[in-house]
Scaffold this motif. Structure first.
Motif, PDB file in Angstrom:
ATOM      1  N   GLN A   1      67.190 -14.340  49.496  1.00 12.22           N
ATOM      2  CA  GLN A   1      66.625 -13.888  48.231  1.00 12.22           C
ATOM      3  C   GLN A   1      65.949 -15.047  47.496  1.00 12.22           C
ATOM      4  OE1 GLN A   1      66.862 -10.623  47.547  1.00 12.22           O
ATOM      5  NE2 GLN A   1      68.066 -10.322  49.404  1.00 12.22           N
TER       6      GLN A   1
ATOM      7  N   TRP B   1      62.703 -19.297  49.092  1.00 14.65           N
ATOM      8  CA  TRP B   1      63.700 -18.590  49.889  1.00 14.65           C
ATOM      9  C   TRP B   1      63.398 -18.798  51.373  1.00 14.65           C
ATOM     10  CZ3 TRP B   1      59.616 -16.449  47.389  1.00 14.65           C
ATOM     11  CH2 TRP B   1      58.752 -15.609  48.088  1.00 14.65           C
TER      12      TRP B   1
ATOM     13  N   ARG C   1      58.991  -6.589  53.781  1.00 18.65           N
ATOM     14  CA  ARG C   1      59.655  -6.177  52.534  1.00 18.65           C
ATOM     15  C   ARG C   1      58.852  -6.646  51.334  1.00 18.65           C
ATOM     16  NH1 ARG C   1      63.548  -9.782  49.479  1.00 18.65           N
ATOM     17  NH2 ARG C   1      62.913 -11.909  50.040  1.00 18.65           N
TER      18      ARG C   1
ATOM     19  N   ARG D   1      64.980 -17.632  44.896  1.00 23.32           N
ATOM     20  CA  ARG D   1      65.745 -18.279  43.821  1.00 23.32           C
ATOM     21  C   ARG D   1      64.876 -19.280  43.063  1.00 23.32           C
ATOM     22  NH1 ARG D   1      71.766 -19.871  46.116  1.00 23.32           N
ATOM     23  NH2 ARG D   1      72.352 -17.813  46.919  1.00 23.32           N
TER      24      ARG D   1
ATOM     25  N   VAL E   1      59.139  -8.488  47.882  1.00 23.51           N
ATOM     26  CA  VAL E   1      60.107  -9.460  47.336  1.00 23.51           C
ATOM     27  C   VAL E   1      60.488  -8.994  45.937  1.00 23.51           C
ATOM     28  CG1 VAL E   1      60.556 -11.903  46.891  1.00 23.51           C
ATOM     29  CG2 VAL E   1      58.959 -11.254  48.702  1.00 23.51           C
ATOM     30  N   LYS E   2      61.437  -8.028  45.909  1.00 21.83           N
ATOM     31  CA  LYS E   2      61.789  -7.364  44.657  1.00 21.83           C
ATOM     32  C   LYS E   2      62.479  -8.303  43.660  1.00 21.83           C
ATOM     33  CE  LYS E   2      62.311  -2.776  46.725  1.00 21.83           C
ATOM     34  NZ  LYS E   2      63.246  -1.644  46.967  1.00 21.83           N
ATOM     35  N   GLU E   3      63.167  -9.344  44.153  1.00 20.19           N
ATOM     36  CA  GLU E   3      63.907 -10.202  43.221  1.00 20.19           C
ATOM     37  C   GLU E   3      63.006 -10.998  42.292  1.00 20.19           C
ATOM     38  OE1 GLU E   3      64.038 -12.221  47.338  1.00 20.19           O
ATOM     39  OE2 GLU E   3      64.168 -10.211  46.496  1.00 20.19           O
TER      40      GLU E   3
ATOM     41  N   PHE F   1      67.610  -9.858  58.260  1.00 18.59           N
ATOM     42  CA  PHE F   1      66.490  -9.801  57.328  1.00 18.59           C
ATOM     43  C   PHE F   1      65.466  -8.781  57.803  1.00 18.59           C
ATOM     44  CE2 PHE F   1      63.646 -12.612  54.528  1.00 18.59           C
ATOM     45  CZ  PHE F   1      64.201 -12.059  53.386  1.00 18.59           C
TER      46      PHE F   1
END
Length: 943
Positions: A104, A85, A53, A106, A55-57, A49
């Motif tokens: 990712q 997540w 980042r 959810r 969190v594009k999702e 990981f």
């Protein structure tokens, strides 16, 4: 600027950004930007990981809340969706998955549709609070931190029943404990208590939520949990209170004593930006607990520090309507798309005010329907906006959750009908989609929805019925139109979008029935049913009727009788066709009628013999009764006479078939072994079923409970009172008695005296003789008493009767009847309008103005009621009028001189709806002959 302290380090951030760090270690941090985007940073990223980042999702979603757990994360979107997540070793992501790590984000499907107000993450557990105060928890539970009364982990959100109606408005999680804040300022804690973090003056763990007694009455406004401590703020005292331990990791000799109860502390503040200067008593205070330190956040904005999901308000809609412009329309459409594309946002809108919605339960929806109607009234003024609402709803409906976790999920099914209440094709289409979505619910959820509907105000409930009735009416009108244009569908099958509204309407009818028929039954009727019945009769096809019979509420009483008659005629015709085919193949003609030969001197025995020899197919044929030695043709009168005599014979006090009561009613014996033949009740049931199939009356004086049992409905105390008036009054007295001393003096226990030769005492429940009836168990006693009389004590004879009844009546549409209607169908009308009977007569070689006819009716109307009933019995085989209404009951008066009755009915004891009347010159002679004919059961033609 906002000053915040965490982990003992001073930080500065933009007012529009939010930072959430794990309050259990310093490895994980979430950052929520002003535009609703989420980034995360790992000091030590697990696996492959990335340390930092975006969190594009979460895509283009507008995130309004974030929460960090030990090594898992939560994010709530403005559209009401919750995403999780990270680590999942204890199910803390709530996804129902055993996967230990999910990188990712959810969607937590189980909470889809619940209007969430706040989210919180613990060490390895997670919690949420809905807008109406419902608390859900999941994840690690080794210390009871989920508040569910046990120590089992959960991998799906579970409802914390102990906090129901507690008006929870905020929740916070420590490493292994949880704190909950109510709207009244009460604090509950549960989970690990080893460091005193629960504030109960002990180090004991708590598996269930427990109020922090030391804070009772303090009206706490903020609460925050650290790893092993809890911090609260009391605005009336302008003080912070602390309990637990904040020095984990220190050497044993340097640790402070554990704080077991809340005590005030002075929080650290930044000079020049003091919370005191900004007035901590305002709503801008936010406190957060870290691993070892806590911080106070002082905001200039005095609104709640929690950003919530999108909901609709009257004020917002009023602004749309009053200041309507292209720019306003654009913003309104954006809001509409956001709210009406979200099950959760709809469920979070239109809530009842003054905290009433906090009472939401399986019985109470928390929705203010008047607000919904007000919204519809306003939005319909702007068709462009309303079309946008309808479009989003249509897109949403197919995706509604079929297995909701909470009654709050079900609000959408109460709200949307009142928004889709137009009378055009698009509204009907939307309501059909809604009905299909409702029928996808699980049976237990449908029951909850039915209960919520039952508690609507009567005017709203009636409007709901009207909405679905109109949709059903439109569906059946379309069905009939297609029939006219294209012929019958094959095989008369209704599509799901046609049957779903019918199912909803039937559900509402059952609700209406249980709540005492607040809405008249006529509101459920669909007039077009009459045409469909006519089509079925014309085409001799009952498939459509069998389909519609599942929804008896749409039939009025006459429609139900016509549907039953149409089905019987169809089955009879179907049997005739099969008989012809069978005759062509085998050369044996079974005939269209079933000749039932009976000797009057061996009446019941001959009936039983006929039934024992009969095959199953014979019950589909039309019954034709032949009394041996009598040359008469059964045109309805002879078969009716058979059922009338059979009922009278079976009910004679000397027979052993039924028990007789002072109420004049009969009931099944408690022990069928007293009957002459163990098949007695099977045969009686068969005979009653035959009467129903052949549209004849079988006037056995059963109580209303009998017809309820035939239809699968439970008898009640009212039914017992009809059969046993004295016992019924005593039981009512027991239910209504408020004095314990009087109940004790009655010396009643859970037993009943069984009537019979031995007068046995029967226990209504195990060890019933030793259980006295009190105010607290009397309802159970009465229910068991009623159940014993009508069910338990007569189980075998009634089961035998029911088997026979279904054998004797191959039709099934009779199950549409209400108990009172079925009673009239089998027993007939006892009250007769004699003038209407006169009006319905058909004359053969007579005119209504003839002197003989006028004299006849003058004499007839002067007769006492008993003689009139005897005449009716002579004429039709029964002194009752069939249920198919007196308007349909006709008979013929024929000139006995011009129509020789000896040629047609040489010696029939019943004249089968034709009465031969000679021409008499004297009114007195006519009266004498009429009385003689009535009393001796003979026609004038035989005099």
């Amino acid at each position: 600027m906002i000053i915040l302290l965490y982990f003992g380090i001073e930080h500065t951030q933009s007012q529009r950004n939010e930072v959430q760090c794990s309050n259990h270690d310093a490895t994980h941090k979430l950052i929520l930007s002003h535009d609703g985007k989420v980034s995360e940073h790992w000091a030590k990223a697990p696996g492959n990981f990335s340390k930092t980042r975006l969190v594009k999702e979460l895509g283009s979603l507008n995130i309004v809340q974030i929460a960090c757990g030990g090594q898992h994360a939560m994010a709530l979107s403005r559209g009401g969706e919750l995403f999780t997540w990270g680590q999942n070793t204890h199910g803390q992501l709530g996804l129902g998955s055993q996967t230990t790590f999910i990188p990712q984000a959810r969607l937590v499907e189980r909470l889809r549709g619940v209007p969430l107000a706040q989210i919180a993450a613990g060490g390895a557990h997670s919690t949420t609070v809905s807008l109406s105060g419902a608390v859900y928890s999941w994840g690690k539970n080794n210390f009871g931190q989920l508040g569910l009364g046990d120590t089992e982990d959960r991998d799906c959100p579970s409802y914390v029943e102990a906090l129901e109606h507690w008006k929870t408005v905020f929740i916070s999680c420590g490493a292994d404990h949880t704190a909950v804040l109510s709207k009244e300022g009460l604090v509950c804690t549960f989970g690990a208590g080893g460091a005193g973090q629960l504030g109960h003056n002990s180090t004991r763990n708590e598996l269930m939520p427990r109020v922090v007694a030391e804070l009772w009455g303090a009206r706490v406004s903020r609460v925050a949990c650290g790893r092993q401590h809890t911090l609260v703020y009391v605005p009336s005292l302008d003080k912070f209170y602390f309990f637990g331990s904040d020095d984990e990791g220190q050497p044993q000799d340097k640790r402070k004593p554990k704080q077991l109860i809340p005590l005030p502390i002075n929080p650290p503040v930044k000079s020049g930006n003091s919370c005191q200067e900004n007035n901590r008593s305002q709503k801008g205070i936010k406190i957060t607990a870290g691993v070892k330190k806590s911080f106070v956040l002082c905001e200039e904005n005095q609104n709640s520090h929690l950003n919530g999901i999108a909901t609709l308000t009257d004020k917002k809609v009023d602004e749309w309507i009053s200041n309507y412009s292209s720019e306003v329309c654009k913003r309104a459409k954006m809001n509409i798309r956001l709210i009406f594309s979200s099950e959760a946002c709809i469920n979070g809108s239109f809530l009842q005010e003054r905290d009433k919605h906090f009472k939401t339960s399986k019985e109470f929806s928390g929705v203010d329907i008047s607000k919904v109607k007000r919204f519809y009234k306003n939005i319909i003024k702007k068709p462009e906006l309303y079309q946008e609402v309808q479009k989003e709803i249509d897109n949403l409906l197919p995706s509604l959750s079929s297995s909701p976790i909470s009654p709050e999920n079900l609000r959408v099914y109460l709200i949307l009908p009142f928004i889709l209440q137009g009378k055009d094709g698009s509204s009907y289409h939307s309501l059909r989609l809604l009905a299909q979505a409702i029928m996808k619910l699980q049976p237990e959820d449908l029951q909850i929805l039915a209960c919520l509907c039952s508690n609507l105000e009567t005017s709203f409930f009636k409007e709901l019925v009207s909405l679905y009735q109109r949709v059903c009416q439109e569906n059946l009108s379309r069905f009939i139109k297609e029939f006219h244009n294209y012929g019958p569908r094959e095989p008369f099958k209704l599509s799901p979008d046609e049957t779903a509204p019918l199912q909803i309407l039937q559900m509402l009818y059952q609700v209406n029935s249980r709540t005492g028929f607040r809405v008249e039954e006529s509101n459920f009727y669909i007039p077009d049913v009459k045409q469909i019945i006519q089509f079925c009769q014309f085409l001799n096809n009952a498939v459509a009727l069998w389909t519609l019979s599942k929804y008896p509420c749409i039939f009025d009483a006459q429609d139900r009788m016509d549907a039953h008659r149409a089905e019987c005629e169809f089955l009879f015709t179907q049997h005739c066709v099969l008989s012809l085919i069978f005759a062509d193949i085998t050369g044996t003609d079974t005939g269209a009628q079933w000749e039932f030969h009976v000797r009057r001197e061996c009446f019941l025995q001959d009936i039983w013999n006929n039934l024992e020899r009969a095959s199953t197919q014979e019950f589909r044929r039309t019954l034709r009764v032949v009394f041996v030695g009598e040359q008469g043709w059964d045109d309805g009168g002879l078969s009716q006479e058979l059922f009338t005599i059979a009922a009278r014979t079976l009910c004679q006090p000397g027979t052993s078939a039924f028990r007789h009561f002072t109420s004049g009613l009969v009931w099944f014996p408690s022990k069928a072994s007293g009957c002459e033949d163990e098949n007695t009740f099977f045969q009686i049931g068969t005979l009653c079923g035959m009467a129903l199939y052949n549209q004849r009356m079988m006037p056995i004086p059963f109580p209303r409970a009998f017809y309820k049992k035939l239809l699968g409905l439970p008898p009640t105390l009212e039914d017992l009172e009809e059969l046993l008036p004295t016992a019924g009054r005593i039981l009512w007295g027991i239910l209504n008695e408020e004095c314990d001393r009087i109940l004790e003096s009655m010396d009643i226990d859970f037993t009943i005296m069984e009537e019979g030769d031995s007068m046995d005492v029967v226990e209504l429940k195990k060890n019933g003789a030793n259980i006295p009836v009190t105010r607290y168990n009397r309802k159970e006693y009465v229910d068991l008493y009623v159940n014993y009389v009508f069910n338990a004590s007569v189980q075998k004879p009634f089961q035998d009767f029911m088997r026979g009844f279904l054998r004797g009546c191959p039709a099934r549409n009779w199950k549409m009847f209400l108990p009172a209607e079925l009673q009239v169908v089998l027993q007939g009308h006892t009250a007769v309008d004699w003038h209407l009977l006169e009006k319905n007569v058909v004359y053969r070689l007579y005119n209504e103005s003839d002197k003989t006819i006028q004299d006849f009716w003058n004499v007839f109307h002067e007769l006492p009621e008993e003689k009139k009933k005897m005449f009716l019995g002579f004429l039709s085989g029964s002194d009752r009028i069939p249920a198919y209404q007196l308007e349909c009951f006709k008979f013929v008066i024929a000139d006995a001189e011009a129509n020789n009755p000896d040629e047609i009915y040489p010696s029939a004891s019943t004249c089968s709806l034709i009465f031969f009347l000679p021409r008499y010159s004297s009114k007195s002679i006519l009266k004498e002959k009429l009385l003689y004919a009535i009393e001796h059961n003979e026609g004038f033609g035989l005099a």
